[in-house]
Design a protein around this motif. Structure first.
Motif, short mmCIF file in Angstrom:
data_model
loop_
_atom_site.label_atom_id
_atom_site.label_comp_id
_atom_site.label_asym_id
_atom_site.label_seq_id
_atom_site.Cartn_x
_atom_site.Cartn_y
_atom_site.Cartn_z
N TYR A 78 -14.11 41.15 70.87
CA TYR A 78 -13.45 41.34 69.59
C TYR A 78 -14.45 41.31 68.44
O TYR A 78 -14.35 42.11 67.50
CB TYR A 78 -12.38 40.26 69.38
CG TYR A 78 -11.67 40.42 68.06
CD1 TYR A 78 -10.84 41.52 67.84
CD2 TYR A 78 -11.86 39.53 67.01
CE1 TYR A 78 -10.20 41.71 66.63
CE2 TYR A 78 -11.22 39.72 65.79
CZ TYR A 78 -10.40 40.80 65.61
OH TYR A 78 -9.77 40.99 64.41
N VAL A 125 -7.30 47.84 65.21
CA VAL A 125 -8.70 47.67 65.54
C VAL A 125 -9.30 49.05 65.47
O VAL A 125 -8.98 49.92 66.27
CB VAL A 125 -8.86 47.13 66.96
CG1 VAL A 125 -10.32 46.96 67.28
CG2 VAL A 125 -8.14 45.81 67.06
N THR A 142 -8.77 35.27 67.61
CA THR A 142 -9.88 36.11 68.08
C THR A 142 -9.82 36.35 69.58
O THR A 142 -9.98 37.47 70.07
CB THR A 142 -11.22 35.41 67.77
OG1 THR A 142 -11.19 35.00 66.42
CG2 THR A 142 -12.37 36.33 68.00
N LYS A 184 -6.94 38.65 70.76
CA LYS A 184 -7.14 40.07 70.50
C LYS A 184 -8.23 40.63 71.41
O LYS A 184 -8.12 41.75 71.91
CB LYS A 184 -7.51 40.28 69.05
CG LYS A 184 -6.38 39.87 68.11
CD LYS A 184 -6.80 40.22 66.71
CE LYS A 184 -6.25 39.29 65.69
NZ LYS A 184 -6.95 39.42 64.44
N GLY A 185 -9.29 39.84 71.62
CA GLY A 185 -10.36 40.30 72.50
C GLY A 185 -9.88 40.48 73.92
O GLY A 185 -10.29 41.41 74.63
#
Length: 632
Positions: free
Chosen positions: A203, A252, A471, A474-475
């Motif tokens: 991410y 993103v 974080t 999402k990663g």
């Protein structure tokens, strides 16, 4: 993408759902494979706490007195809390139970967890209930959004685990997910077990400058303003993307972030993932042109999460009110104890390096009441009598802590993190690090931010993503969309196979001598496939060829062993554990087989799972096995 064949497989899943199963809080996020640039973070949960705004729900679970699943998260906590004390002692309430997987040395499928009332339940059941809850929530949200029922088969699941977890704990998570019905042993690729700092790293690569806080250039802020529904850096997503007003969507951009473009081939950066239970430290190196990641130094860390701060608070209470009272209070009034810790949590988040005014923590009425019954004098009296000078009693029925007292509770945990980081920085593999990314829930703490910046700000740039608590989530979604992004890992263990070698006088110890059909063999030899901390490319295969000790042998059994030590000679050495067996049955093959039979043994590394295979070269009969750390 290497080949079209892979693409065909990828398309089977319509959506990737990642679950960040944390020690203190958990959550999920998802992305449709058709719109990979949109990451949706789960709907807001009902019943959030004052002073704590986040997308996640507490990792708490409640079972009925009959041990059936009742509720999870805020719902579990609030229901448990509203039960009458006479009833609540029969209900099974669990919180912060994930740490058990980190701290249990010999984890098996039978390991127990202890509920707040002291009763024991199998850990596997609790984890499976929790994962099943998330599975159902996510499928329900997807179905509501799409207007039609979403099938589990259409979802690729990603579950994150700390990189420092030992292999059994990682396997345990996979077994729990199978039990929860997310995937099955027949269809294992539907579930990816991702490492938390790797997810964070993926991410961080996407970050644009306005999406992070560069501590070297300005005062720490809490990096999060609840007023924006969408991180400021993200262009307001178009209406059709935000079909559901309740879900939060992050765009993103499909670019490499600006900060990342400053990194060149061979540059190193450190990801420090500090959560509730553990702190995980990973060192990555960039490999251009695709910007693949290479793990440079094996993941390290330890139980230095924000739970350490709660523990210091508990020690402080014991010091003031007596350990005997606190122990009794936790058992007799478990719900009030949970309340007190919630009150502490919101004050804990208000701690900051430059704070001057005191922090007030409300004591539940039953604490004050029970203390008087227990001791015969008031809470106020106890505070006056104790020699803890930073904590006073305020007339509104609160504990008043000076900022210094609060900072003192953080100190042991933060010191351990800084110390551990210093040790990592001193390793020869870890020279000239450009960036340090601070991620995870605990990274929201200004005290931790300041400590890391002042200790390491001169060596590298310390960077905090804006929505730092999300974080990893999402990663992990990005990882599920493209699992090939991590190319090289470090093997956490040494793996090998137990074999017989020709006995060599002087080289082999005499007690290992075995004479079979007139041949002198040395038994228990550990034939090494890969060493601990060796680099392994994703999907890399190591092969060895063996011959049966007796040509007439019909069943060949190959045992696989692992060890944390690097140089292992014999499978009988301390710390060597059996973690797999390959049984190759050669019956029914014709007699015209060559006299020197060749059995090829392969081990495939790289994914969080490791696979082994044995092939009889003459007949190409083969047998496969997954490495198993829980059942041996």
């Amino acid at each position: 993408k290497d080949s079209d064949a892979d693409d065909a497989v990828e398309q089977l899943f319509l959506v990737v759902v990642a679950i960040d199963f944390g020690t203190t809080s958990s959550g999920y996020a998802y992305s449709f494979t058709k719109e990979p640039e949109c990451i949706h973070v789960m709907r807001r949960w009902e019943g959030g706490d004052p002073g704590v705004s986040n997308q996640k729900t507490p990792t708490t679970i409640l079972l009925t007195p009959e041990r059936k699943f009742h509720s999870f998260g805020y719902a579990a906590r609030d229901f448990y809390h509203d039960l009458d004390p006479t009833e609540s002692k029969h209900w099974l309430y669990f919180e912060k139970f994930k740490m058990k997987l980190h701290t249990t040395g010999n984890l098996t499928m039978e390991t127990d967890l202890t509920a707040a009332n002291g009763k024991k339940v199998k850990a596997l059941e609790i984890f499976a209930y929790a994962l099943q809850f998330f599975k159902e929530q996510a499928l329900k949200e997807l179905s509501d959004q799409g207007g039609s029922d979403f099938e589990n088969t259409e979802v690729r699941w990603v579950i994150t685990v700390p990189a420092i977890w030992k292999q059994p704990a990682k396997q345990f998570m996979r077994q729990a997910a199978y039990k929860a019905g997310m995937a099955s042993p027949e269809n294992p690729e539907q579930l990816i077990i991702a490492l938390e700092p790797e997810a964070a790293s993926i991410y961080c690569r996407k970050l644009r400058l306005h999406q992070m806080i560069d501590l070297s250039s300005r005062a720490p802020v809490n990096g999060y303003s609840p007023s924006d529904t969408i991180g400021t850096g993200f262009t307001q997503a178009k209406e059709h993307v935000r079909r559901n007003r309740q879900s939060r969507t992050f765009l993103v951009e499909n670019v490499i972030g600006e900060i990342w473009s400053e990194l060149e081939e061979g540059d190193r950066y450190i990801v420090v993932d500090s959560g509730g239970g553990t702190v995980d430290i990973t060192v990555h190196q960039i490999r251009l042109p695709e910007g693949h990641l290479k793990e440079l130094y094996k993941a390290t860390g330890g139980p230095y999460g924000s739970l350490g701060v709660d523990y210091e608070f508990e020690k402080l209470l014991c010091k003031i009110f007596g350990e005997d009272f606190i122990e009794q209070f936790k058992i007799k009034r478990p719900a009030a104890w949970v309340d007190l810790m919630i009150a502490f949590e919101s004050r804990k988040r208000a701690a900051a390096p430059d704070r001057t005014n005191p922090l007030n923590i409300t004591l539940p009425f039953s604490f004050i009441d029970y203390y008087k019954k227990f001791r015969g004098h008031s809470v106020e009296h106890a505070l006056r009598k104790s020699n803890v000078d930073f904590v006073k009693w305020s007339s509104q029925g609160m504990l008043r802590m000076s900022p210094d007292a609060m900072n003192a509770l953080f100190k042991p945990t933060i010191d351990q993190i800084v110390q551990h980081l210093s040790d990592v920085f001193d390793k020869p593999e870890v020279t000239n690090v450009k960036f340090l990314f601070l991620v995870g829930g605990f990274a929201e703490s200004p005290l931790l931010q300041q400590a890391v910046q002042s200790a390491f700000g001169s060596r590298c740039r310390v960077i905090i993503p804006q929505d730092v608590g999300l974080t990893i989530l999402k990663g992990a979604v990005l990882f599920g969309l493209d699992p090939a992004v991590i190319k090289v890992r470090r093997s956490p263990l040494t793996y090998g196979v137990g074999v017989l070698n020709r006995f060599v006088e002087g080289k082999h110890p005499p007690e290992k001598l075995l004479i079979k059909d007139g041949t002198r063999w040395c038994t228990d030899v550990f034939d090494k496939f890969i060493s601990a901390d060796q680099s392994v490319a994703l999907g890399e295969t190591v092969a060895r060829s063996y011959t049966p000790a007796k040509p007439s042998q019909l069943v060949i059994v190959i045992n696989i062993y692992s060890s944390e030590q690097d140089n292992v000679s014999f499978i009988t050495e301390p710390g060597v554990k059996k973690c797999g067996t390959l049984r190759l049955d050669l019956t029914g093959t014709d007699a015209s087989v060559p006299s020197r039979r060749e059995i090829k043994t392969l081990m495939q590394f790289g994914d969080t799972e490791i696979k082994a295979m044995a092939i009889d070269v003459a007949t190409s009969k083969s047998v496969k096995v997954g490495i198993d750390f829980l059942n041996y």
